[in-house]
Design a protein around this motif. Structure first.
Motif, mmCIF file in Angstrom:
data_model
loop_
_atom_site.group_PDB
_atom_site.id
_atom_site.type_symbol
_atom_site.label_atom_id
_atom_site.label_comp_id
_atom_site.label_asym_id
_atom_site.label_seq_id
_atom_site.Cartn_x
_atom_site.Cartn_y
_atom_site.Cartn_z
ATOM 1 N N PRO A 1 0.845 -1.197 0.000
ATOM 2 C CA PRO A 1 0.000 0.000 0.000
ATOM 3 C C PRO A 1 0.884 1.252 0.000
ATOM 4 O O PRO A 1 2.021 1.228 0.481
ATOM 5 C CB PRO A 1 -0.812 -0.105 1.295
ATOM 6 N N PRO A 2 0.390 2.351 -0.526
ATOM 7 C CA PRO A 2 1.233 3.550 -0.648
ATOM 8 C C PRO A 2 1.732 4.098 0.687
ATOM 9 O O PRO A 2 2.782 4.720 0.741
ATOM 10 C CB PRO A 2 0.344 4.564 -1.356
ATOM 11 N N ASP A 3 1.003 3.878 1.790
ATOM 12 C CA ASP A 3 1.431 4.438 3.080
ATOM 13 C C ASP A 3 2.425 3.532 3.802
ATOM 14 O O ASP A 3 3.045 3.932 4.779
ATOM 15 C CB ASP A 3 0.209 4.698 3.980
ATOM 16 N N ALA A 4 2.612 2.294 3.340
ATOM 17 C CA ALA A 4 3.524 1.358 3.997
ATOM 18 C C ALA A 4 4.962 1.653 3.586
ATOM 19 O O ALA A 4 5.237 2.038 2.461
ATOM 20 C CB ALA A 4 3.168 -0.073 3.636
ATOM 21 N N VAL A 5 5.866 1.452 4.537
ATOM 22 C CA VAL A 5 7.286 1.666 4.272
ATOM 23 C C VAL A 5 7.959 0.302 4.213
ATOM 24 O O VAL A 5 7.810 -0.512 5.126
ATOM 25 C CB VAL A 5 7.924 2.530 5.388
#
Length: 192
Positions: free
Chosen positions: A110-114
């Protein structure tokens, strides 16, 4: 006499004069394949003959140069080789697969995961700080399910040179070699 020698030898043309009038080999190869226009492609000898007929004067290493450029164009994808014939690649065909197993597709995050950096290979180094507590001792546990520890059981105590020989069931030391068979008494019938 020096004037006579100078006038008898005409000035030599540089070898690049004939080579500069020729187009580059990849251009000549592509033009030959287009001119031959064979649906199954053109082999090396047909391409070479067409280039010789079209351009006439060729360098002495023409066959070597032709082979080199054909291989180079094949590896770069400008030409495709099918049954010893060279042809232009079909623009609708999929790109050629490389050798070996294709790589696994990576899962999208997901875009918010690092994404964390990958774990390095090998055993992690021990801490060099003396104030750190020692690592906990490893506890050997039996394998799950069987109730017995893994591996071969330990050997019993060895008997050495000075150790007494093992005792048999009767309590006396055992002799060397195989023990004799025990004879059983055969009962004789009484009324004979």
């Amino acid at each position: 006499m020096a004037a006579f020698e100078a006038s008898s030898n005409p000035p030599l043309q540089p070898p690049s004069a004939t080579a500069s009038t020729l187009p580059q080999y990849p251009e000549m190869i592509l033009a030959a394949i287009e001119a031959l226009d064979d649906k199954n492609g053109s082999n090396k000898s047909a391409i070479s003959k067409h280039i010789e007929d079209t351009y006439g004067e060729l360098p002495p290493a023409h066959t070597t140069l032709l082979s080199h450029h054909l291989n180079k164009m094949k590896q770069s994808g400008q030409l495709v080789m099918v049954k010893n014939n060279y042809m232009k690649p079909d623009p609708n065909s999929p790109p050629p697969r490389g050798r070996g197993r294709p790589p696994k597709p990576k899962s999208d995050l997901p875009p918010d995961a690092v994404a964390s950096p990958p774990r390095p290979r090998g055993r992690p180094p021990k801490s060099r700080d003396p104030s750190d507590p020692p690592p906990p001792p490893k506890i050997k546990s039996p394998s799950p399910g069987s109730g017995r520890p893994r591996g071969r059981p330990p050997k019993k105590a060895k008997t050495g040179v000075g150790a007494p020989p093992p005792l048999t069931a009767s309590g006396s030391p055992r002799g060397r070699g195989r023990p004799p068979k025990v004879k059983t008494a055969v009962a004789t019938p009484v009324g004979c």
